[in-house]
Write an enzyme that holds these catalytic residues in place. Sequence first.
Site, short mmCIF file in Angstrom:
data_model
loop_
_atom_site.label_atom_id
_atom_site.label_comp_id
_atom_site.label_asym_id
_atom_site.label_seq_id
_atom_site.Cartn_x
_atom_site.Cartn_y
_atom_site.Cartn_z
N SER A 24 48.15 9.39 30.81
CA SER A 24 48.42 10.52 29.98
C SER A 24 47.69 10.85 28.80
O SER A 24 48.03 11.69 28.04
CB SER A 24 50.32 10.30 29.44
OG SER A 24 50.11 9.12 28.82
N THR A 156 71.52 53.75 24.03
CA THR A 156 71.99 52.74 24.94
C THR A 156 71.40 53.37 26.25
O THR A 156 71.21 54.36 26.37
CB THR A 156 73.51 52.95 24.74
OG1 THR A 156 73.85 54.14 25.10
CG2 THR A 156 73.98 52.54 23.39
N HIS A 157 71.27 52.29 27.13
CA HIS A 157 70.71 52.60 28.25
C HIS A 157 69.40 53.22 28.35
O HIS A 157 68.97 53.89 29.09
CB HIS A 157 71.58 53.37 29.05
CG HIS A 157 73.16 52.81 29.20
ND1 HIS A 157 73.70 52.24 30.04
CD2 HIS A 157 74.30 53.30 28.28
CE1 HIS A 157 75.14 52.05 29.66
NE2 HIS A 157 75.24 52.56 28.74
N SER A 278 39.97 50.44 27.68
CA SER A 278 39.55 50.43 29.01
C SER A 278 38.30 50.59 29.23
O SER A 278 37.46 51.19 28.40
CB SER A 278 40.57 51.55 29.66
OG SER A 278 39.82 51.81 30.93
N LYS A 284 41.60 55.22 26.14
CA LYS A 284 42.71 54.30 26.16
C LYS A 284 42.74 53.71 25.20
O LYS A 284 41.88 52.96 24.51
CB LYS A 284 42.66 53.50 27.53
CG LYS A 284 43.16 54.23 28.66
CD LYS A 284 44.51 54.50 28.93
CE LYS A 284 45.11 53.29 29.61
NZ LYS A 284 46.39 53.46 30.00
N ASN A 286 45.34 50.18 24.49
CA ASN A 286 46.38 49.51 25.10
C ASN A 286 47.10 48.39 24.28
O ASN A 286 46.45 47.87 23.65
CB ASN A 286 46.02 48.96 26.61
CG ASN A 286 45.43 50.01 27.34
OD1 ASN A 286 46.14 50.94 27.53
ND2 ASN A 286 44.38 49.65 28.20
N GLU A 291 52.13 42.93 25.52
CA GLU A 291 52.17 42.79 26.96
C GLU A 291 52.11 41.31 27.06
O GLU A 291 52.89 40.70 28.03
CB GLU A 291 51.35 43.65 27.80
CG GLU A 291 51.47 44.93 27.74
CD GLU A 291 50.24 45.88 28.35
OE1 GLU A 291 50.11 45.86 29.49
OE2 GLU A 291 49.39 46.35 27.60
N GLN A 323 57.37 10.70 30.82
CA GLN A 323 56.14 11.12 30.36
C GLN A 323 55.77 12.45 30.68
O GLN A 323 54.85 13.00 30.04
CB GLN A 323 54.98 10.08 30.98
CG GLN A 323 53.61 10.30 30.58
CD GLN A 323 52.73 9.05 30.95
OE1 GLN A 323 52.74 7.98 30.50
NE2 GLN A 323 51.89 9.37 32.25
N LYS A 326 55.81 15.76 27.87
CA LYS A 326 54.97 16.11 26.74
C LYS A 326 54.10 17.72 27.08
O LYS A 326 54.06 18.52 26.35
CB LYS A 326 53.95 15.04 26.56
CG LYS A 326 54.54 14.08 25.49
CD LYS A 326 53.43 12.71 25.69
CE LYS A 326 54.30 11.60 25.40
NZ LYS A 326 55.15 11.30 26.93
N1 ARG Z 1 52.86 7.12 27.94
C1 ARG Z 1 54.08 6.65 27.91
C2 ARG Z 1 54.99 8.17 28.09
O1 ARG Z 1 54.53 9.09 27.61
C3 ARG Z 1 54.55 5.74 26.91
C4 ARG Z 1 55.81 4.87 27.35
C5 ARG Z 1 55.19 4.11 28.31
N2 ARG Z 1 56.32 3.01 28.39
C6 ARG Z 1 56.29 2.18 29.63
N3 ARG Z 1 57.32 1.34 29.73
N4 ARG Z 1 55.41 2.62 30.61
O2 ARG Z 1 56.20 8.14 28.33
#
Ligand code: ARG
Length: 459
Positions: A24, A156-157, A278, A284, A286, A291, A323, A326
């Site tokens: 990660s 409205t609408h 454009s 144009k 835009n 958007e 994991q 994130k």
């Molecule tokens: N990189 C892991 C995560 O983002 C950290 C926690 C890892 N823990 C484990 N027991 N492998 O979740």
Amino acid sequence: TSNAMWGGRFAGGPDAIMEAINASIGFDRRLAAQDIAGSRAHAAMLAAQGILTDKDADAIREGLLTVLSEIEEGKFEFSTALEDIHMNVEARLIELIGDAGRRLHTGRSRNDQVATDFRLWVRDQCDAAMEGLAALQRALLDQAEAGADWVMPGFTHLQSAQPVTWGHHMMAYVEMFARDHSRLRDARARMNECPLGAAALAGTSFPIDREMTAAELGFDRPSANSLDAVSDRDFALEFLSAASITAMHLSRLAEELVIWSSAQFRFVALSDRFSTGSSIMPQKKNPDAAELLRAKIGRIFGAQVALLTVMKGLPLAYSKDMQEDKEQVFDAADTLMLSLAAMTGMVGDMSANRESLRAAAGSGFSTATDLADWLVREANLPFRDAHHATGALVALAERKGCDLPDLSLAEMQEINSAISDGVFDVLGVDKSVASRTSYGGTAPENVRAQIARWRSHLG
Ligand code: ARG
């Protein structure tokens, strides 16, 4: 070769594919500052509790500061073999200071570590989003103040309904974004508990002081249950929920800007800074920012569904599935901040076209309700009868191709004999909005009072 952090029970290293799916570090390096802050708090606490010597704690603190500056200066070499930010930082620390670095992980696990880091990161995003919302509200307030009594059509609408003021329309968004702000504030308050010290899942036998690390990291208190502390990502989901609702509001405003800036509406002109041209059509201009904003917020909705889906089948406590929290939250937060900034820029720069707003305000028989209300008030008609008579007047005006105030008194009296000259007073759009003095209504005096209230609130 087996892993330096957990290789004791392993004879061989991972397959390249295993490394690819497991690592990660490609994204969680964004947690570096939080990870190092957490480690510093942990080390200081271990020393205060006599679990680490002061000498080791000092070395750890110095070492972590070095690691942080290496990362900030782009000199740090991230390693995929070391999986994630936690092990990358720790490995470098050990490289720098040796044995003291090996003692840092006493009484903690990556499970409470990542839960802590991520809470700190999401907490910062709540703060940033609240600031972004306040800036947008100020831009809307400026717009509202400039045109507190400028009449425009209320829809409205998306059909002309009743005249409102430009200020009232701007202030509607100020209210919406205020609720978004308070949702983020609530989420922030709820997430502000420190998981550090929950260790892997069960707590630890070391005499740690969780109050101390919690306070050090700006949390209100340590989380009360170690299993819960490492298991849940509801704090991230609350952020995504608040972000999604904010994004929905942003998208509606973006949609209005797209419509309003068209040649058919001409309610607003967006600035050159927030428009594009454009490559083929020279005329144009835009509204691309609006958007894109309207489209990008789908990423935030998607992140929320994705993370709910990650979490919904997980038994307690930690599973590696988590994991996957994130990237979704990172992308959603980035999208939210960019969208807030783009909207603040567009709103700050745009100029409302007072004449176009006024011309449109009276079209579509927008004061028909005022006429019906007049019949109730002045001629004592029951509202349903007044509604019917007014409908007949609208139909007549439509046949004649004119507006309600263009009908003659004689024509009106043919439809209802109770109508007198005074009716013309209420058919104008200014009179119409000025009469809407009920609390929360569009009368300019109301709008100005709301602007003043928000002005003192937002500074
Ligand atoms: N990189 C892991 C995560 O983002 C950290 C926690 C890892 N823990 C484990 N027991 N492998 O979740």
